[in-house]
Scaffold this motif. Structure first.
Motif, short mmCIF file in Angstrom:
data_model
loop_
_atom_site.label_atom_id
_atom_site.label_comp_id
_atom_site.label_asym_id
_atom_site.label_seq_id
_atom_site.Cartn_x
_atom_site.Cartn_y
_atom_site.Cartn_z
N GLU A 176 0.99 4.09 -2.91
CA GLU A 176 0.49 5.35 -2.35
C GLU A 176 -1.01 5.31 -2.10
O GLU A 176 -1.74 6.26 -2.42
CB GLU A 176 0.85 6.52 -3.25
CG GLU A 176 2.35 6.75 -3.36
CD GLU A 176 2.69 8.13 -3.89
OE1 GLU A 176 2.27 8.44 -5.02
OE2 GLU A 176 3.36 8.90 -3.19
N SER A 230 0.83 -1.21 0.00
CA SER A 230 0.00 0.00 0.00
C SER A 230 0.86 1.25 0.00
O SER A 230 0.49 2.26 -0.60
CB SER A 230 -0.93 0.00 1.21
OG SER A 230 -1.69 -1.18 1.22
N ARG A 231 2.02 1.17 0.64
CA ARG A 231 2.92 2.33 0.61
C ARG A 231 3.45 2.55 -0.80
O ARG A 231 3.48 3.66 -1.30
CB ARG A 231 4.10 2.12 1.57
CG ARG A 231 3.71 2.33 3.03
CD ARG A 231 4.92 2.14 3.93
NE ARG A 231 5.98 3.11 3.65
CZ ARG A 231 7.27 2.92 3.95
NH1 ARG A 231 7.65 1.80 4.56
NH2 ARG A 231 8.16 3.84 3.68
N VAL A 232 3.87 1.43 -1.44
CA VAL A 232 4.40 1.54 -2.80
C VAL A 232 3.35 2.12 -3.74
O VAL A 232 3.65 2.93 -4.61
CB VAL A 232 4.87 0.16 -3.30
CG1 VAL A 232 5.15 0.19 -4.79
CG2 VAL A 232 6.12 -0.27 -2.55
#
Lengths: 263, 260
Positions: A166, A162-164
């Protein structure tokens, strides 16, 4: 042909396995009565319990008691589910909120709902509210604790993903955290409903004039052990039905998770 | 985000990364300098623990506490961003979403175009027929292809592949290598692949970067100037493989050669 008949036989076998133990208990129980080992006043035989059940159904008392108890339990459970889920999600997502609430939750949790009865009467009187409150207390803790646990078990790999990508926070919670926590949440709801239902007798200790708990307490005073047993078995059967319903909902909601079914 | 701005060149300068282990510290990467042209396919090989995954994670923006700079196009990398896609060793598909929902998961705005984009991506990886399937119904290779579709849907300038086929069986791995090559030829995204499979590195890369272990430094960069699709048993391929092989096992290889 064999492919058709075999599952059929198999199904009968499974049904017999499913009912076997309960049937055996009933047969032995009835048998011991006929052999004179147990006095009906202490433990009435299944036939007598069945007769008492029939009488209660005929007079309409059974439906009334069951209806009232179920309504109380559902009310208490609904409030517990609403508060348990929303607070559980909030606490699961926030370390600070967790620190603020953890001690209180851990200390209040082991207090049995029955110990709350005096205060419940002082706060809510002897009407419906205090009964619902006792049931609510029983259901609330399993729900909130399982919800917090489920959220904390969010797979780190999905957090990274989810960070990758965004992924915005709200979407992350809705699409990643909550679905991942759903198996634990459903367990919490199931246990919560079970405990709520088990609390019905405790709740109906408070000046009740109806309900399954009242039925049992009233029969105890009149030494009607057959009616006591009717009440007990009814609680058991309804609890089982509730559990089956919630399990079915769980299966449908968590259909992506292949589970181990035993050998 | 226009096409004109799509500058997928990557420049890494003097990258250092330390990890704190207990009281001491371990140098994971030391003085990494790399320049990757837009549209280039770079393979990084190294033995396990050489820091190659850490390098990739730094480029993805998942690590911090390093020194040096990573620049993609004219922007300095300081955190995750949609200009970089990432394929992990495991597919990391969300098990509760269908294939198409998983691909759409990478899209954060909700536009009417989403459906078409998802369909296009699934077509690209050859999984149009599985849009409604759940991840547990897919084979390892198929799941990884969905992950590729998800990573490409935002049209990243750079695709980072962290041992993406390491968990697949040998035959599926070869298939997936051909697949990623085909996708690269269509999309022309800059690709950075980390692997411990020397064959895979040569088969795919325009250049193969050899990382040494502890600390991870760039030991050599071997250009692979062979036309694609490459024949793994051709003389030139085998020569390059031997060259890279000796970088890892130079001491052990020699007595064997004398014995012949």
């Amino acid at each position: 042909m064999t492919s058709d008949t075999k599952p059929h036989l198999e199904r009968i076998k499974h049904l017999l396995q499913y009912l076997g133990l309960s049937a055996a208990v009933l047969v032995v129980w009835q048998g011991l009565y006929h052999l004179g080992y147990i006095k009906p006043l202490i433990l009435p035989p299944p036939t007598q319990v069945a007769a008492a059940f029939q009488d209660l159904v005929k007079s309409g008392a059974m439906t009334r008691h069951v209806g009232i108890s179920v309504a109380r339990v559902l009310e208490g459970f609904a409030i517990a589910a609403l508060l348990g889920l929303s607070l559980g999600i909030a606490i699961g997502l926030s370390r600070t909120l967790d620190r603020l609430t953890d001690l209180a939750i851990q200390v209040i949790k082991p207090i049995p709902p029955i110990a709350w009865i005096p205060l419940a009467i002082l706060w809510f009187g002897i009407g419906e509210k205090s009964k619902v409150y006792i049931i609510f207390l029983g259901a609330f803790f399993p729900i909130i604790i399982n919800t917090i646990d489920g959220i904390r078990q969010t797979d780190h790999k999905f957090v990274e993903l989810s960070r990758v990508l965004e992924v915005p926070r709200v979407k992350f919670v809705r699409r990643v955290v909550i679905p991942g926590a759903l198996p634990a949440i459903m367990t919490g709801l199931r246990v919560g409903l079970m405990v709520a239902w088990m609390c019905v007798v405790a709740a109906e200790l408070i000046a009740a004039g109806s309900g399954i708990g009242y039925l049992i307490m009233d029969a105890r005073q009149l030494s009607q052990s057959d009616v006591v047993l009717v009440g007990m078995i009814t609680i058991g059967v309804i609890g089982k039905v509730m559990d089956s319903i919630i399990r079915r909902i769980e299966k449908r909601l968590v259909d992506w998770k292949p589970s181990f079914a035993g050998h | 985000m226009g096409v004109a701005e799509r500058n997928g060149s990557l420049v890494i300068e003097e990258l250092h990364k330390k990890f704190h282990v207990g009281a001491g510290e371990v140098i994971a990467l030391r003085d990494i300098n790399l320049q990757i042209r837009e549209g280039e396919f770079i393979s990084i090989v190294g033995s396990s623990g050489c820091g190659k995954s850490t390098l990739l994670r730094i480029i993805a923006g998942l690590e911090n506490g390093h020194s040096g700079t990573v620049r993609l196009g004219d922007r300095r990398v300081s955190g995750p961003g949609l200009d970089r896609g990432m394929i992990f060793q495991e597919h990391r598909l969300l098990p509760w979403l269908t294939v198409e929902e998983n691909v759409a998961f990478a899209l954060n705005g909700r536009t009417p175009e989403d459906k078409r984009l998802v369909r296009e991506q699934l077509e690209l990886v050859g999984l149009s027929g599985f849009a409604r399937a759940h991840p547990h119904q897919l084979s390892g290779g198929m799941a990884q292809r969905v992950a590729i579709a998800r990573a490409l849907i935002n049209q990243p300038k750079l695709l980072l592949l962290d041992e993406p086929f390491g968990a697949l069986d040998a035959l599926t791995r070869i298939q997936m290598q051909q697949e990623i090559l085909r996708i690269w030829e269509v999309e022309r995204t800059t690709m950075l692949l980390v692997t411990h499979d020397i064959d895979e590195a040569i088969y795919l890369g325009d250049r193969v970067v050899i990382l040494s272990s502890r600390p991870g430094t760039v030991k050599r960069i071997v250009p692979v100037e062979l036309p694609r699709p490459r024949d793994r048993s051709s003389y030139e391929f085998v020569q390059i493989r031997k060259e890279i092989y000796t970088e890892f096992f130079h001491e052990a290889e020699k007595p064997f050669a004398y014995a012949i």
